[in-house]
Write an enzyme that holds these catalytic residues in place. Structure first.
Site, PDB file in Angstrom:
ATOM      1  N   ARG A  21       0.822  -1.204   0.000  1.00  0.00           N
ATOM      2  CA  ARG A  21       0.000   0.000   0.000  1.00  0.00           C
ATOM      3  C   ARG A  21       0.857   1.256   0.000  1.00  0.00           C
ATOM      4  O   ARG A  21       0.646   2.167  -0.759  1.00  0.00           O
ATOM      5  CB  ARG A  21      -0.932   0.020   1.209  1.00  0.00           C
ATOM      6  CG  ARG A  21      -2.069  -0.963   1.074  1.00  0.00           C
ATOM      7  CD  ARG A  21      -2.732  -1.186   2.384  1.00  0.00           C
ATOM      8  NE  ARG A  21      -1.784  -1.670   3.361  1.00  0.00           N
ATOM      9  CZ  ARG A  21      -1.997  -1.723   4.658  1.00  0.00           C
ATOM     10  NH1 ARG A  21      -3.126  -1.297   5.143  1.00  0.00           N
ATOM     11  NH2 ARG A  21      -1.084  -2.203   5.469  1.00  0.00           N
ATOM     12  N   SER A  66      -7.825  -3.224   7.099  1.00  0.00           N
ATOM     13  CA  SER A  66      -8.957  -3.918   7.715  1.00  0.00           C
ATOM     14  C   SER A  66      -9.247  -3.364   9.113  1.00  0.00           C
ATOM     15  O   SER A  66     -10.413  -3.219   9.491  1.00  0.00           O
ATOM     16  CB  SER A  66      -8.677  -5.418   7.783  1.00  0.00           C
ATOM     17  OG  SER A  66      -8.500  -5.917   6.485  1.00  0.00           O
TER      18      SER A  66
HETATM   19  N1  COA Z   1      -5.720  -3.293   0.450  1.00  0.00           N
HETATM   20  C1  COA Z   1      -6.146  -2.960   1.645  1.00  0.00           C
HETATM   21  N2  COA Z   1      -5.592  -3.388   2.785  1.00  0.00           N
HETATM   22  C2  COA Z   1      -4.549  -4.199   2.671  1.00  0.00           C
HETATM   23  C3  COA Z   1      -4.043  -4.596   1.438  1.00  0.00           C
HETATM   24  C4  COA Z   1      -4.683  -4.116   0.288  1.00  0.00           C
HETATM   25  N3  COA Z   1      -4.266  -4.443  -0.928  1.00  0.00           N
HETATM   26  N4  COA Z   1      -2.988  -5.400   1.653  1.00  0.00           N
HETATM   27  C5  COA Z   1      -2.850  -5.498   2.973  1.00  0.00           C
HETATM   28  N5  COA Z   1      -3.793  -4.756   3.587  1.00  0.00           N
HETATM   29  C6  COA Z   1      -3.944  -4.569   5.021  1.00  0.00           C
HETATM   30  C7  COA Z   1      -4.790  -5.572   5.679  1.00  0.00           C
HETATM   31  O1  COA Z   1      -6.122  -5.139   5.690  1.00  0.00           O
HETATM   32  C8  COA Z   1      -4.191  -5.654   7.049  1.00  0.00           C
HETATM   33  O2  COA Z   1      -4.727  -4.637   7.849  1.00  0.00           O
HETATM   34  P1  COA Z   1      -4.794  -4.796   9.436  1.00  0.00           P
HETATM   35  O3  COA Z   1      -3.389  -4.999   9.918  1.00  0.00           O
HETATM   36  O4  COA Z   1      -5.377  -3.495   9.795  1.00  0.00           O
HETATM   37  O5  COA Z   1      -5.666  -5.974   9.730  1.00  0.00           O
HETATM   38  C9  COA Z   1      -2.724  -5.338   6.819  1.00  0.00           C
HETATM   39  O6  COA Z   1      -2.672  -4.706   5.582  1.00  0.00           O
HETATM   40  C10 COA Z   1      -1.806  -6.514   6.705  1.00  0.00           C
HETATM   41  O7  COA Z   1      -2.560  -7.654   6.712  1.00  0.00           O
HETATM   42  P2  COA Z   1      -2.435  -8.903   5.809  1.00  0.00           P
HETATM   43  O8  COA Z   1      -2.074  -8.608   4.409  1.00  0.00           O
HETATM   44  O9  COA Z   1      -3.691  -9.665   6.016  1.00  0.00           O
HETATM   45  O10 COA Z   1      -1.207  -9.607   6.415  1.00  0.00           O
HETATM   46  P3  COA Z   1      -1.007 -10.047   7.882  1.00  0.00           P
HETATM   47  O11 COA Z   1       0.158  -9.250   8.363  1.00  0.00           O
HETATM   48  O12 COA Z   1      -2.231 -10.033   8.685  1.00  0.00           O
HETATM   49  O13 COA Z   1      -0.642 -11.561   7.675  1.00  0.00           O
HETATM   50  C11 COA Z   1       0.669 -13.402   6.814  1.00  0.00           C
HETATM   51  C12 COA Z   1       0.537 -11.912   7.046  1.00  0.00           C
HETATM   52  C13 COA Z   1      -0.602 -14.149   6.988  1.00  0.00           C
HETATM   53  C14 COA Z   1       1.113 -13.543   5.385  1.00  0.00           C
HETATM   54  C15 COA Z   1       1.766 -13.892   7.770  1.00  0.00           C
HETATM   55  O14 COA Z   1       1.414 -13.579   9.101  1.00  0.00           O
HETATM   56  C16 COA Z   1       1.990 -15.386   7.661  1.00  0.00           C
HETATM   57  O15 COA Z   1       2.616 -15.835   6.716  1.00  0.00           O
HETATM   58  N6  COA Z   1       1.499 -16.169   8.646  1.00  0.00           N
HETATM   59  C17 COA Z   1       1.668 -17.614   8.656  1.00  0.00           C
HETATM   60  C18 COA Z   1       2.739 -18.038   9.677  1.00  0.00           C
HETATM   61  C19 COA Z   1       4.125 -17.888   9.090  1.00  0.00           C
HETATM   62  O16 COA Z   1       4.494 -18.527   8.110  1.00  0.00           O
HETATM   63  N7  COA Z   1       4.931 -17.028   9.713  1.00  0.00           N
HETATM   64  C20 COA Z   1       6.280 -16.769   9.290  1.00  0.00           C
HETATM   65  C21 COA Z   1       6.330 -15.705   8.241  1.00  0.00           C
HETATM   66  S1  COA Z   1       7.989 -15.423   7.688  1.00  0.00           S
END
Ligand code: COA
Length: 163
Positions: A91, A129
């Site tokens: 973003r 989100s």
């Molecule tokens: N438009 C709007 N919002 C966006 C967006 C887009 N294109 N892309 C990301 N966002 C926002 C999301 O809404 C979210 O907002 P929030 O923090 O307010 O809820 C934020 O950006 C990031 O969220 P998201 O993209 O869902 O990623 P995350 O950080 O919640 O999850 C994972 C990241 C799931 C990929 C990561 O935690 C993971 O891989 N987990 C599995 C365990 C693992 O393997 N861990 C080791 C990783 S090295």
């Protein structure tokens, strides 16, 4: 080469920004799997089943698209699904450091696995989100930044205005 791309995230709830990344990924890759992470660091408002249903409704039925939930390490799930790349939306510059760290860590855990970053469109770069949930919980109108099904679901859960 048939390239499967996996788009992981928490999607609590999915926003127009997420849907935009999914739509654009579908134009680039042969198959796109949206993977809802059972994220240990977040306490979601929507259940996993609700998030699965919301993404399905927002994107619609497509022959090369699916959505599934996973737990555990992302790289293990990516391997199981035989995906070649991870998709992440960027973003703003603020996202970069965290995303860069995740991408490198995932590549370290699974050499050969690459992360493809798609910049969000200018309409979506300010959406998150958490912000959507916060605005909705105070009765604010989020209908312009989330799919109609998410707006309805938010109104049922926390009473958002609009739509
Ligand atoms: N438009 C709007 N919002 C966006 C967006 C887009 N294109 N892309 C990301 N966002 C926002 C999301 O809404 C979210 O907002 P929030 O923090 O307010 O809820 C934020 O950006 C990031 O969220 P998201 O993209 O869902 O990623 P995350 O950080 O919640 O999850 C994972 C990241 C799931 C990929 C990561 O935690 C993971 O891989 N987990 C599995 C365990 C693992 O393997 N861990 C080791 C990783 S090295």
């Amino acid at each position: 080469m048939h390239v499967i791309a996996l788009y992981p995230g928490t999607f609590d709830p999915p926003t127009n920004g997420h849907v935009d990344i999914i739509e654009r990924s579908l134009q680039i890759f042969d198959r796109v799997i949206v993977a809802i992470a059972l994220n240990v660091r977040k306490e979601p408002l929507f259940t996993t089943d609700e998030r699965l249903a919301l993404i399905r409704e927002a994107v619609g039925t497509r022959p090369n698209f699916e959505v599934e939930a996973f737990s555990g390490l992302l790289v293990d799930y990516v391997r199981r699904r035989q995906a070649r790349v991870i998709i992440r939306g960027l973003r703003a510059i603020a996202d970069f450091e965290y995303e860069f760290q995740l991408a490198h860590m995932n590549r370290k855990l699974a050499p050969g696995l690459d992360t493809v970053f798609l910049p969000t469109t200018e309409d979506n770069f300010y959406i998150s989100s958490s912000l959507v949930k916060e605005i909705a919980s105070f009765g604010g109108d989020v209908s312009g930044v989330v799919p109609a099904c998410v707006n309805r679901a938010l109104r049922q859960k926390v009473g958002a205005a609009g739509g």
